[in-house]
Design an enzyme around this catalytic site. Structure first.
Site, short mmCIF file in Angstrom:
data_model
loop_
_atom_site.label_atom_id
_atom_site.label_comp_id
_atom_site.label_asym_id
_atom_site.label_seq_id
_atom_site.Cartn_x
_atom_site.Cartn_y
_atom_site.Cartn_z
N LYS A 158 0.90 -1.16 0.00
CA LYS A 158 0.00 0.00 0.00
C LYS A 158 0.94 1.20 0.00
CE LYS A 158 -4.11 1.87 2.24
NZ LYS A 158 -4.84 2.20 1.02
N1 PMP Z 1 -7.36 -1.28 -3.16
C1 PMP Z 1 -6.82 -0.06 -3.00
C2 PMP Z 1 -6.06 0.55 -4.11
C3 PMP Z 1 -6.99 0.62 -1.77
O1 PMP Z 1 -6.47 1.83 -1.60
C4 PMP Z 1 -7.73 0.02 -0.74
C5 PMP Z 1 -7.94 0.73 0.56
N2 PMP Z 1 -6.88 0.49 1.44
C6 PMP Z 1 -8.28 -1.25 -0.97
C7 PMP Z 1 -8.07 -1.87 -2.19
C8 PMP Z 1 -9.05 -1.96 0.12
O2 PMP Z 1 -8.18 -2.36 1.13
P1 PMP Z 1 -8.64 -2.55 2.63
O3 PMP Z 1 -9.87 -3.37 2.59
O4 PMP Z 1 -7.51 -3.23 3.28
O5 PMP Z 1 -8.91 -1.18 3.18
#
Ligand code: PMP
Length: 293
Positions: A158
């Site tokens: 991320k």
């Molecule tokens: N994809 C992207 C590009 C994101 O930024 C996020 C948000 N963090 C997600 C998917 C979903 O991830 P999560 O469920 O861990 O928040």
């Protein structure tokens, strides 16, 4: 609390100490600002407890590893810092942003081994990510930008650099009256939205893209588990864009988005159906601790 994000009341945790919100600053020669050496987490606290807090802290450090950045703090230290920040801010229901980045130091080129890695934690109140889409279904554009191959960029991180094409996609979507954009991957398969994963329903079964070149969201994994516990078949696989013509329901998952129904993607239409509403409701109960995790 409103206004510009650099000018608010409260405190931000920075490298082990609380600093007044408006003083949580970095220098313009910060490595991350020039070369995207930054990773972050988006988390939500419900009733004073961050949902899957430890998983988020662990993912932050995994993202550091993927970007060849030393860990600024341990998982336990990050956990304590997040809890302390929420307490200091007097918040029980809040969005939590943890950010690790390469600061300024002796290096100003691409290599940055001599520059320290910092950590900051900020929390704020953040309502529904897609406004009233929770009820009637969000409208999505289809982005011209493709999610890159894992051989091009560490796509499981991320990391700030991965969001450059997301910002451009979302700007283009908003200009067309859409609240987000669906992105295809480098092979042309359906990937995800700019900050959320995507799910489809067809004849009682769920189909979601295999997370092999984008973030395998913590919400995505949670929702897959919930569906399987309910006895719903979940197919994680490569999905061709044309298959959307036969899908009946669609939703997005993410910490900020939670479970948001989708009504339209480009020219494809979906109903906000029973399974979508059920999963959105079940997720809400789970994060609030109303059902056992
Ligand atoms: N994809 C992207 C590009 C994101 O930024 C996020 C948000 N963090 C997600 C998917 C979903 O991830 P999560 O469920 O861990 O928040």
């Amino acid at each position: 609390m409103a206004g510009a994000y650099d000018d608010r009341e409260g405190v931000i945790w920075m490298d082990g100490a609380f600093v007044p919100w408006s003083e949580a600053k970095v220098h313009v020669l910060t490595h991350a600002l020039h070369y995207a050496s930054a990773v972050f987490e988006g988390e939500r606290a419900y009733g004073g407890k961050i949902f899957k807090s430890r998983e988020h802290s662990e993912r932050l450090l995994t993202s550091c590893d993927l970007l060849d950045m030393p860990h600024p703090y341990s998982v336990d230290e990050i956990e304590a810092a997040k809890a302390a920040t929420l307490e200091k801010m007097g918040m029980t229901d809040a969005y939590v942003r943890a950010l690790a980045w390469r600061g300024s130091g002796e290096d100003m080129g691409v290599a940055a081994k001599r520059n320290p890695v910092h950590l900051a934690i900020a929390t704020w109140e953040w309502g529904a990510y897609y406004g009233d889409a929770k009820m009637k279904g969000a409208k999505l554009d289809i982005s011209k930008w493709k999610r890159p191959s894992p051989e091009t960029i560490p796509s499981a991180a991320k990391a700030a650099g991965l969001y450059m094409i997301c910002t451009m996609s979302k700007h283009a979507a908003e200009a067309k009256g859409c609240s987000d954009a669906l992105m295809m991957d480098y092979r042309g398969y359906v990937a995800e939205a700019t900050g959320a994963n995507v799910f489809f329903v067809k004849d009682g079964e769920v189909h979601t893209p295999e997370a092999d070149c984008f973030l395998n969201g913590i919400t995505r994994q949670t929702v897959i588990g919930m569906l399987r516990d309910k006895g719903v078949r979940v197919n994680e696989r490569h999905i061709e864009p044309g298959e959307m013509a036969d899908f009946q329901q669609c939703w997005l998952t993410g910490t900020a988005a939670e479970v948001t129904p989708v009504g339209q993607i480009g020219d494809y239409n979906f109903e906000v159906g029973e399974l979508t509403r059920e999963i959105a409701g079940d997720y809400e109960k789970l994060v609030r601790g109303l059902v056992p995790a």
